[in-house]
Write a protein that holds these residues in place. Sequence first.
Motif, PDB file in Angstrom:
ATOM      1  N   ALA A   1       0.829  -1.207   0.000  1.00 25.98           N
ATOM      2  CA  ALA A   1       0.000   0.000   0.000  1.00 25.98           C
ATOM      3  C   ALA A   1       0.862   1.255   0.000  1.00 25.98           C
ATOM      4  O   ALA A   1       0.591   2.214  -0.746  1.00 25.98           O
ATOM      5  CB  ALA A   1      -0.936  -0.009   1.213  1.00 25.98           C
ATOM      6  N   GLU A   2       1.908   1.260   0.815  1.00 20.57           N
ATOM      7  CA  GLU A   2       2.826   2.401   0.864  1.00 20.57           C
ATOM      8  C   GLU A   2       3.493   2.600  -0.494  1.00 20.57           C
ATOM      9  O   GLU A   2       3.653   3.733  -0.979  1.00 20.57           O
ATOM     10  CB  GLU A   2       3.901   2.173   1.942  1.00 20.57           C
ATOM     11  N   PHE A   3       3.896   1.503  -1.106  1.00 22.29           N
ATOM     12  CA  PHE A   3       4.564   1.544  -2.412  1.00 22.29           C
ATOM     13  C   PHE A   3       3.645   2.134  -3.472  1.00 22.29           C
ATOM     14  O   PHE A   3       4.054   2.978  -4.277  1.00 22.29           O
ATOM     15  CB  PHE A   3       5.000   0.127  -2.783  1.00 22.29           C
TER      16      PHE A   3
ATOM     17  N   LEU B   1      -7.721  -3.583   9.611  1.00 25.43           N
ATOM     18  CA  LEU B   1      -6.467  -2.881   9.335  1.00 25.43           C
ATOM     19  C   LEU B   1      -6.359  -1.613  10.173  1.00 25.43           C
ATOM     20  O   LEU B   1      -5.287  -1.271  10.680  1.00 25.43           O
ATOM     21  CB  LEU B   1      -6.369  -2.553   7.847  1.00 25.43           C
ATOM     22  N   LEU B   2      -7.472  -0.909  10.322  1.00 23.74           N
ATOM     23  CA  LEU B   2      -7.473   0.290  11.165  1.00 23.74           C
ATOM     24  C   LEU B   2      -7.100  -0.065  12.604  1.00 23.74           C
ATOM     25  O   LEU B   2      -6.300   0.630  13.238  1.00 23.74           O
ATOM     26  CB  LEU B   2      -8.851   0.948  11.136  1.00 23.74           C
ATOM     27  N   SER B   3      -7.684  -1.148  13.111  1.00 17.01           N
ATOM     28  CA  SER B   3      -7.432  -1.545  14.500  1.00 17.01           C
ATOM     29  C   SER B   3      -5.997  -1.972  14.725  1.00 17.01           C
ATOM     30  O   SER B   3      -5.487  -1.904  15.838  1.00 17.01           O
ATOM     31  CB  SER B   3      -8.374  -2.689  14.898  1.00 17.01           C
ATOM     32  N   ARG B   4      -5.320  -2.410  13.655  1.00 16.96           N
ATOM     33  CA  ARG B   4      -3.930  -2.857  13.768  1.00 16.96           C
ATOM     34  C   ARG B   4      -2.945  -1.735  13.431  1.00 16.96           C
ATOM     35  O   ARG B   4      -1.744  -1.973  13.340  1.00 16.96           O
ATOM     36  CB  ARG B   4      -3.694  -4.057  12.858  1.00 16.96           C
TER      37      ARG B   4
ATOM     38  N   LYS C   1      -5.994   4.978   6.956  1.00 23.05           N
ATOM     39  CA  LYS C   1      -6.545   6.174   7.572  1.00 23.05           C
ATOM     40  C   LYS C   1      -6.916   7.230   6.532  1.00 23.05           C
ATOM     41  O   LYS C   1      -7.713   8.127   6.811  1.00 23.05           O
ATOM     42  CB  LYS C   1      -5.546   6.747   8.579  1.00 23.05           C
ATOM     43  N   ASP C   2      -6.331   7.143   5.350  1.00 21.08           N
ATOM     44  CA  ASP C   2      -6.643   8.094   4.284  1.00 21.08           C
ATOM     45  C   ASP C   2      -7.939   7.745   3.555  1.00 21.08           C
ATOM     46  O   ASP C   2      -8.417   8.519   2.727  1.00 21.08           O
ATOM     47  CB  ASP C   2      -5.502   8.130   3.252  1.00 21.08           C
ATOM     48  N   VAL C   3      -8.487   6.578   3.848  1.00 23.13           N
ATOM     49  CA  VAL C   3      -9.680   6.094   3.154  1.00 23.13           C
ATOM     50  C   VAL C   3     -10.940   6.505   3.907  1.00 23.13           C
ATOM     51  O   VAL C   3     -11.016   6.365   5.131  1.00 23.13           O
ATOM     52  CB  VAL C   3      -9.634   4.557   3.013  1.00 23.13           C
TER      53      VAL C   3
ATOM     54  N   VAL D   1     -23.332  10.356  -1.730  1.00 25.16           N
ATOM     55  CA  VAL D   1     -21.918  10.730  -1.771  1.00 25.16           C
ATOM     56  C   VAL D   1     -21.314  10.472  -3.149  1.00 25.16           C
ATOM     57  O   VAL D   1     -20.580  11.311  -3.684  1.00 25.16           O
ATOM     58  CB  VAL D   1     -21.129   9.956  -0.693  1.00 25.16           C
ATOM     59  N   SER D   2     -21.625   9.327  -3.737  1.00 26.19           N
ATOM     60  CA  SER D   2     -21.003   8.934  -5.005  1.00 26.19           C
ATOM     61  C   SER D   2     -21.787   9.370  -6.230  1.00 26.19           C
ATOM     62  O   SER D   2     -21.217   9.501  -7.318  1.00 26.19           O
ATOM     63  CB  SER D   2     -20.832   7.406  -5.046  1.00 26.19           C
ATOM     64  N   GLY D   3     -23.113   9.576  -6.070  1.00 19.85           N
ATOM     65  CA  GLY D   3     -23.961   9.890  -7.212  1.00 19.85           C
ATOM     66  C   GLY D   3     -24.313   8.672  -8.043  1.00 19.85           C
ATOM     67  O   GLY D   3     -24.853   8.794  -9.141  1.00 19.85           O
ATOM     68  N   VAL D   4     -24.035   7.486  -7.516  1.00 19.56           N
ATOM     69  CA  VAL D   4     -24.216   6.237  -8.260  1.00 19.56           C
ATOM     70  C   VAL D   4     -25.486   5.526  -7.811  1.00 19.56           C
ATOM     71  O   VAL D   4     -25.710   5.325  -6.616  1.00 19.56           O
ATOM     72  CB  VAL D   4     -22.993   5.314  -8.074  1.00 19.56           C
ATOM     73  N   LYS D   5     -26.295   5.124  -8.782  1.00 14.07           N
ATOM     74  CA  LYS D   5     -27.533   4.416  -8.498  1.00 14.07           C
ATOM     75  C   LYS D   5     -27.242   3.038  -7.902  1.00 14.07           C
ATOM     76  O   LYS D   5     -26.396   2.305  -8.389  1.00 14.07           O
ATOM     77  CB  LYS D   5     -28.343   4.249  -9.782  1.00 14.07           C
ATOM     78  N   GLY D   6     -27.959   2.683  -6.844  1.00 14.11           N
ATOM     79  CA  GLY D   6     -27.862   1.347  -6.259  1.00 14.11           C
ATOM     80  C   GLY D   6     -26.617   1.104  -5.441  1.00 14.11           C
ATOM     81  O   GLY D   6     -26.321  -0.046  -5.090  1.00 14.11           O
ATOM     82  N   ALA D   7     -25.869   2.148  -5.083  1.00 15.74           N
ATOM     83  CA  ALA D   7     -24.654   1.969  -4.279  1.00 15.74           C
ATOM     84  C   ALA D   7     -25.017   1.464  -2.889  1.00 15.74           C
ATOM     85  O   ALA D   7     -25.860   2.036  -2.206  1.00 15.74           O
ATOM     86  CB  ALA D   7     -23.898   3.280  -4.184  1.00 15.74           C
ATOM     87  N   ARG D   8     -24.370   0.383  -2.454  1.00 14.39           N
ATOM     88  CA  ARG D   8     -24.622  -0.193  -1.135  1.00 14.39           C
ATOM     89  C   ARG D   8     -23.530   0.176  -0.141  1.00 14.39           C
ATOM     90  O   ARG D   8     -23.615  -0.150   1.041  1.00 14.39           O
ATOM     91  CB  ARG D   8     -24.716  -1.718  -1.254  1.00 14.39           C
ATOM     92  N   GLY D   9     -22.497   0.817  -0.627  1.00 13.92           N
ATOM     93  CA  GLY D   9     -21.390   1.279   0.200  1.00 13.92           C
ATOM     94  C   GLY D   9     -20.385   1.946  -0.713  1.00 13.92           C
ATOM     95  O   GLY D   9     -20.426   1.764  -1.936  1.00 13.92           O
ATOM     96  N   CYS D  10     -19.501   2.748  -0.146  1.00 17.42           N
ATOM     97  CA  CYS D  10     -18.555   3.477  -0.985  1.00 17.42           C
ATOM     98  C   CYS D  10     -17.306   3.824  -0.192  1.00 17.42           C
ATOM     99  O   CYS D  10     -17.389   4.412   0.891  1.00 17.42           O
ATOM    100  CB  CYS D  10     -19.224   4.742  -1.538  1.00 17.42           C
ATOM    101  N   PHE D  11     -16.163   3.453  -0.731  1.00 15.41           N
ATOM    102  CA  PHE D  11     -14.878   3.883  -0.200  1.00 15.41           C
ATOM    103  C   PHE D  11     -14.330   4.970  -1.132  1.00 15.41           C
ATOM    104  O   PHE D  11     -14.543   4.914  -2.345  1.00 15.41           O
ATOM    105  CB  PHE D  11     -13.883   2.725  -0.158  1.00 15.41           C
ATOM    106  N   SER D  12     -13.624   5.941  -0.590  1.00 17.47           N
ATOM    107  CA  SER D  12     -12.995   6.955  -1.442  1.00 17.47           C
ATOM    108  C   SER D  12     -11.606   7.282  -0.915  1.00 17.47           C
ATOM    109  O   SER D  12     -11.356   7.225   0.294  1.00 17.47           O
ATOM    110  CB  SER D  12     -13.856   8.219  -1.501  1.00 17.47           C
TER     111      SER D  12
END
Length: 355
Positions: free
Chosen positions: A14-16, A62-65, A71-73, A84-95
Amino acid sequence: MAAEYGVEAAEEVAEFEMKHLLELQSFIEREKIECDLDVNRVFDVQFDDEHCAKTKAAYDLLLSRGATRVKDVEFSPSASAEAVSGVKGARGCFSYRTGRVWPYKLVMHLLKRAVLGGANLQTYTPVHRVSDSPGVDGKWTVETSRGSIRAKKVVFASNAYTAALAPQYKNHIVPVRGVCSRIVVPNPPENAKNCSYTFRSNAWDYDYLIHRPDGSIVVGGAKSTFYHNATDWYNNTDDSRVIDSAVRYFDNYMQRRFHGWENSGAYTDRVWTGIMGDTPDTLPHLGHVPHKPGQLIIAGFNGHGMPQIFLSAQGIAKMTVDEASYEETGLPRLFRTSSERLTRTENNILAPAQG
């Protein structure tokens, strides 16, 4: 990766990848390369409750560890994901932050610099064979359509086609066909977000979307239309024709996916097929080719090379020119090619299709 290899090794990757965003931005701006650089955000939209919950659980773990990159997510649950996303039928969203460039323009700039620096660039010159062993002088023979080259060091940067020249990578770097499209938008909505998107129906079925500076949109994916017919895409290098079952997938794509795009007039301008190099463990192969002193590899990026190749190439250059060790390059440990990886029998490429 955290589940299979541990948090430390996963965070190293992830860092890479995140380092690419900063390094490429800095390099492009310093070199004044015109390649449509844009640093923005990506919305990773989830359409399946079960997959979303599984991803969120991994995110929380991962957050707990103490994994710093997570943390940027930002996460939006089903109650707010559509808004938030403007997407129809979104059940969750990470950004999270991401970048966009025009790769061809970037590569052409680098090639020009290399040629001006004295590199001998041979185009339309296929390599037919690399000798099985070095000669008494320690040099390898590289046979091409214009004659043979003798070299102390040979770098395989041939991605999907690597196994044709380095047979030990057969079934370990596999050519696979993917599908991409360009969508033209005559009447874009006033509130349209100029960012990138990933749409995930499950672990293997996902699309990606990128806005272009000219107002057009690039969308790739459509796996659900061809993935279960492996001969259409697996171990297939035919990019002369598109995968027929995927052609109509992109029609009215923006109208179907996004709120407010119903009257945009967005239409599919073209659809094409390209070849990627996938690996059974979904990790690229970097470093010294096992048991082949003087041979190095940088290949097998699973269609995910944009946040991996630039610094991978720097690492391979250090190993080639400065004879640095793999550990001295800062490359992720999981990316290192090895005899052990070349004996792997599990195949994560075909697993979803076979399931």
